[in-house]
Design a protein around this motif. Structure first.
Motif, PDB file in Angstrom:
ATOM      1  N   GLN A   1       0.859  -1.177   0.000  1.00  0.00           N
ATOM      2  CA  GLN A   1       0.000   0.000   0.000  1.00  0.00           C
ATOM      3  C   GLN A   1       0.899   1.232   0.000  1.00  0.00           C
ATOM      4  OE1 GLN A   1      -3.509  -1.608  -0.565  1.00  0.00           O
ATOM      5  NE2 GLN A   1      -3.418   0.556  -0.020  1.00  0.00           N
ATOM      6  N   GLU A   2       0.392   2.295  -0.558  1.00  0.00           N
ATOM      7  CA  GLU A   2       1.141   3.551  -0.519  1.00  0.00           C
ATOM      8  C   GLU A   2       1.476   3.888   0.917  1.00  0.00           C
ATOM      9  OE1 GLU A   2      -0.917   6.713  -2.439  1.00  0.00           O
ATOM     10  OE2 GLU A   2       0.691   8.170  -2.138  1.00  0.00           O
ATOM     11  N   GLY A   3       2.736   4.227   1.164  1.00  0.00           N
ATOM     12  CA  GLY A   3       3.184   4.572   2.499  1.00  0.00           C
ATOM     13  C   GLY A   3       3.689   3.407   3.324  1.00  0.00           C
ATOM     14  N   GLU A   4       3.519   2.190   2.821  1.00  0.00           N
ATOM     15  CA  GLU A   4       3.948   0.994   3.564  1.00  0.00           C
ATOM     16  C   GLU A   4       5.401   0.665   3.208  1.00  0.00           C
ATOM     17  OE1 GLU A   4       1.639  -2.424   2.593  1.00  0.00           O
ATOM     18  OE2 GLU A   4       2.707  -3.739   3.985  1.00  0.00           O
ATOM     19  N   SER A   5       6.309   0.881   4.116  1.00  0.00           N
ATOM     20  CA  SER A   5       7.740   0.674   3.872  1.00  0.00           C
ATOM     21  C   SER A   5       8.082  -0.813   3.823  1.00  0.00           C
ATOM     22  CB  SER A   5       8.560   1.358   4.964  1.00  0.00           C
ATOM     23  OG  SER A   5       8.277   2.748   4.993  1.00  0.00           O
ATOM     24  N   SER A   6       9.109  -1.152   3.076  1.00  0.00           N
ATOM     25  CA  SER A   6       9.540  -2.545   2.981  1.00  0.00           C
ATOM     26  C   SER A   6      10.955  -2.597   2.404  1.00  0.00           C
ATOM     27  CB  SER A   6       8.571  -3.337   2.093  1.00  0.00           C
ATOM     28  OG  SER A   6       8.877  -4.723   2.123  1.00  0.00           O
TER      29      SER A   6
ATOM     30  N   ILE B   1       4.856  -3.300  -6.783  1.00  0.00           N
ATOM     31  CA  ILE B   1       3.606  -2.619  -7.116  1.00  0.00           C
ATOM     32  C   ILE B   1       3.148  -1.874  -5.873  1.00  0.00           C
ATOM     33  CG2 ILE B   1       1.205  -2.912  -7.822  1.00  0.00           C
ATOM     34  CD1 ILE B   1       2.126  -5.500  -9.247  1.00  0.00           C
ATOM     35  N   ILE B   2       2.970  -0.566  -6.018  1.00  0.00           N
ATOM     36  CA  ILE B   2       2.497   0.276  -4.918  1.00  0.00           C
ATOM     37  C   ILE B   2       1.068   0.701  -5.238  1.00  0.00           C
ATOM     38  CG2 ILE B   2       2.930   2.289  -3.497  1.00  0.00           C
ATOM     39  CD1 ILE B   2       5.165   0.189  -3.430  1.00  0.00           C
ATOM     40  N   LYS B   3       0.156   0.298  -4.390  1.00  0.00           N
ATOM     41  CA  LYS B   3      -1.261   0.615  -4.613  1.00  0.00           C
ATOM     42  C   LYS B   3      -1.631   1.893  -3.873  1.00  0.00           C
ATOM     43  CE  LYS B   3      -2.129  -3.463  -3.071  1.00  0.00           C
ATOM     44  NZ  LYS B   3      -2.836  -4.660  -2.549  1.00  0.00           N
ATOM     45  N   PRO B   4      -2.363   2.785  -4.555  1.00  0.00           N
ATOM     46  CA  PRO B   4      -2.736   4.049  -3.881  1.00  0.00           C
ATOM     47  C   PRO B   4      -3.791   3.819  -2.804  1.00  0.00           C
ATOM     48  CG  PRO B   4      -3.680   3.923  -6.094  1.00  0.00           C
ATOM     49  CD  PRO B   4      -2.787   2.723  -5.948  1.00  0.00           C
TER      50      PRO B   4
END
Lengths: 114, 110
Positions: free
Chosen positions: B14-19, B107-110
């Motif tokens: 998810q957008e904002g989720e660091s990894s 893939i970064i989901k908004p």
């Protein structure tokens, strides 16, 4: 870092024909590298091209199928000869070294053989 | 045999989720480890070169680190425009050629 202009960006070709891909660099470079990237996969080195000498081919790639020219320090061509559908891929040229700027790549040629 | 392995193959956040993305390598005499970003239909875009264990480099939301066995690409608070395939490559010994990993599709989901 160097800027590479690669042409064509894409082409659809008939089997049995040949396609020549061009790479023009905005500065003089000693080595240029040609890669193939099949759909969804990583990069495979085809050959290394030095100006004034024959290209060095990696295992599985031969000069008759992928002839390379390197007429000067800013230009190189890769020809894909007698094409078959298995040659459908993205072809990339690259220059550079292990320095802070890394290796620079052209934008790629997306080849489809029908 | 020199080898580079990237994991995971794909990562959805998810957008904002660091990894973090991993690049493990087994080579003789590491001379450089490279991270690239590749967008669909384009050539790889250079991000970082790391030379020795303990080295770190940062660029915007990306931070690359290196140990003797692996490298991590940390992505902090990612945005949808960070979606791409991230490739790792190493140069080893006297060989100027790069050994490439298979890449991680992010893939970064908004």
């Amino acid at each position: 870092s160097a800027v590479i202009s690669q042409k064509p960006s894409r082409d659809i070709c008939q089997r049995g024909t040949s396609l020549t891909i061009q790479c023009q660099v905005d500065s003089q470079v000693t080595m240029m590298f040609w890669y193939r990237q099949q759909p969804g996969q990583s990069l495979t080195l085809i050959a290394t091209a030095n100006q004034g000498s024959e290209a060095t081919y990696e295992s599985g790639f031969v000069i008759d199928k992928f002839p390379i020219s390197r007429p000067n320090l800013t230009f190189s061509t890769l020809t894909v000869s007698n094409m078959s559908p298995e040659d459908s891929s993205i072809y990339l040229c690259s220059v550079g070294d292990r320095g802070e700027s890394g290796y620079t790549f052209g934008s790629g040629t997306r080849l489809t053989v029908v | 045999e020199d080898q580079v392995t990237q994991s995971p193959e794909a990562l959805r956040l998810q957008e904002g989720e660091s990894s973090s993305l991993n690049c493990s390598y087994t080579v003789s005499g590491l001379r450089g480890l490279f991270w690239y970003r590749q967008d669909p239909g384009k050539g790889p875009e250079f991000l970082f070169t790391l030379y020795s264990a303990g080295e770190e480099k940062e660029k915007e939301r990306l931070k690359a680190t290196l140990t003797k066995k692996e490298s991590f690409l940390h992505i902090t608070a990612p945005k949808p425009e960070d979606s791409a395939t991230y490739l790792c490559a190493v140069q080893a010994g006297s060989n100027y050629q790069l050994i490439w990993g298979a890449g991680t599709k992010l893939i970064i989901k908004p």
